[in-house]
Design a protein around this motif. Structure first.
Motif: not given
Length: 285
Positions: A261-285
């Motif tokens: 998160y940043t204050d680039l366009l909209v200011k951070r309010k009522n929020i923790y500032d930290g990274g969210i990491f995601t790891l996944g596997i997908s299958f599609g046809i």
């Protein structure tokens, strides 16, 4: 201070469930499945006025997520977004868990050739928004405090989104823009959100996707509502993210993601500032 610490928890859980935005729909009877793990940890909290406040206690959340899409027709796609299990804790509390809110979506492609779609997502709570975590240490009176760490906010929401996408002549690059409103119940404030993403295919197997998203508060809600701060009331932000999708085969892929998160366009309010990491596997046809 404790009330401030709790303010953004539901917002964090909501962010975990956000999926890619696209004006395309799936072909009839085709499907896409994604299973992923997400992790978040932070002690830097931005108050309702947008000021950084070190709470002194670190918040941690991890989740096992399931996402699926199915092509009902060539122009209608149904989706399911479900946090199967979520584990929440502060550094000063025990860990508690539960099922997150269920998101059921329908996306309709407005034109046969142009990838412009309208999407409605129905967010269904899985509990009443109460999930108490016990403090690890006793207070001055010798008793153990309990802090509410809900995995679902106990309210029904409807997200209405308009999405437009475009693929470029090289066949490897695409872009999407979207905007929408989250209509909240129980006298919570409605929310406006908008964003964009750009993706490019490298080496015939690797997709890199950059994402930008903003969220604003639309109205005042019910300022006297009991516990409204527990559910992200007044949360605003600018989010930047990067996803990498590597194709293992024709139908199978692995995914990694990071958002912050940043204050680039909209200011951070009522929020923790930290990274969210995601790891996944997908299958599609």
């Amino acid at each position: 201070m404790r009330q401030y610490i709790l303010t953004c928890i539901i917002f964090i859980l909501m962010v975990f469930q956000v999926s890619a935005q696209s004006g395309w729909t799936r072909k009839a009877k085709s499907y896409y499945l994604l299973s992923s793990l997400s992790y978040y940890s932070s002690k830097d909290y931005y108050t309702t006025e947008g000021n950084l406040s070190n709470t002194g206690s670190r918040f941690n959340s991890s989740a096992l997520l399931f996402y699926g899409e199915y092509g009902v027709t060539d122009r209608i796609t149904a989706s399911l977004d479900l946090p199967v299990i979520m584990l929440n804790s502060f550094s000063s509390t025990e860990t508690v868990g539960g099922v997150g809110s269920v998101n059921l979506g329908l996306k309709y492609k407005l034109f046969k050739k142009a990838p412009i779609a309208f999407q409605a997502i129905f967010e269904i709570p899985t509990n009443n928004g109460i999930n108490l975590a016990r403090a690890k240490k006793a207070n001055e009176l010798g008793t153990f405090d309990e802090i509410n760490l809900p995995t679902s906010d106990g309210e029904f929401n409807v997200w209405a989104n308009l999405i437009a996408s475009k693929s470029f002549p090289d066949g490897k690059t695409y872009g999407s823009i979207y905007t929408g409103i989250n209509f909240r119940t129980n006298s919570f404030s409605n929310q406006f959100h908008a964003g964009a993403e750009v993706g490019h295919l490298f080496f015939k197997r690797l997709y890199l996707i950059g994402k930008l998203r903003i969220q604003e508060k639309l109205d005042s809600g019910n300022e006297n509502q009991n516990g409204s701060f527990l559910y992200g009331e007044g949360t605003t932000f600018t989010s930047l993210g990067l996803n990498a999708i590597y194709k293992l085969g024709r139908h199978l892929s692995v995914l990694t993601g990071y958002a912050d998160y940043t204050d680039l366009l909209v200011k951070r309010k009522n929020i923790y500032d930290g990274g969210i990491f995601t790891l996944g596997i997908s299958f599609g046809i």
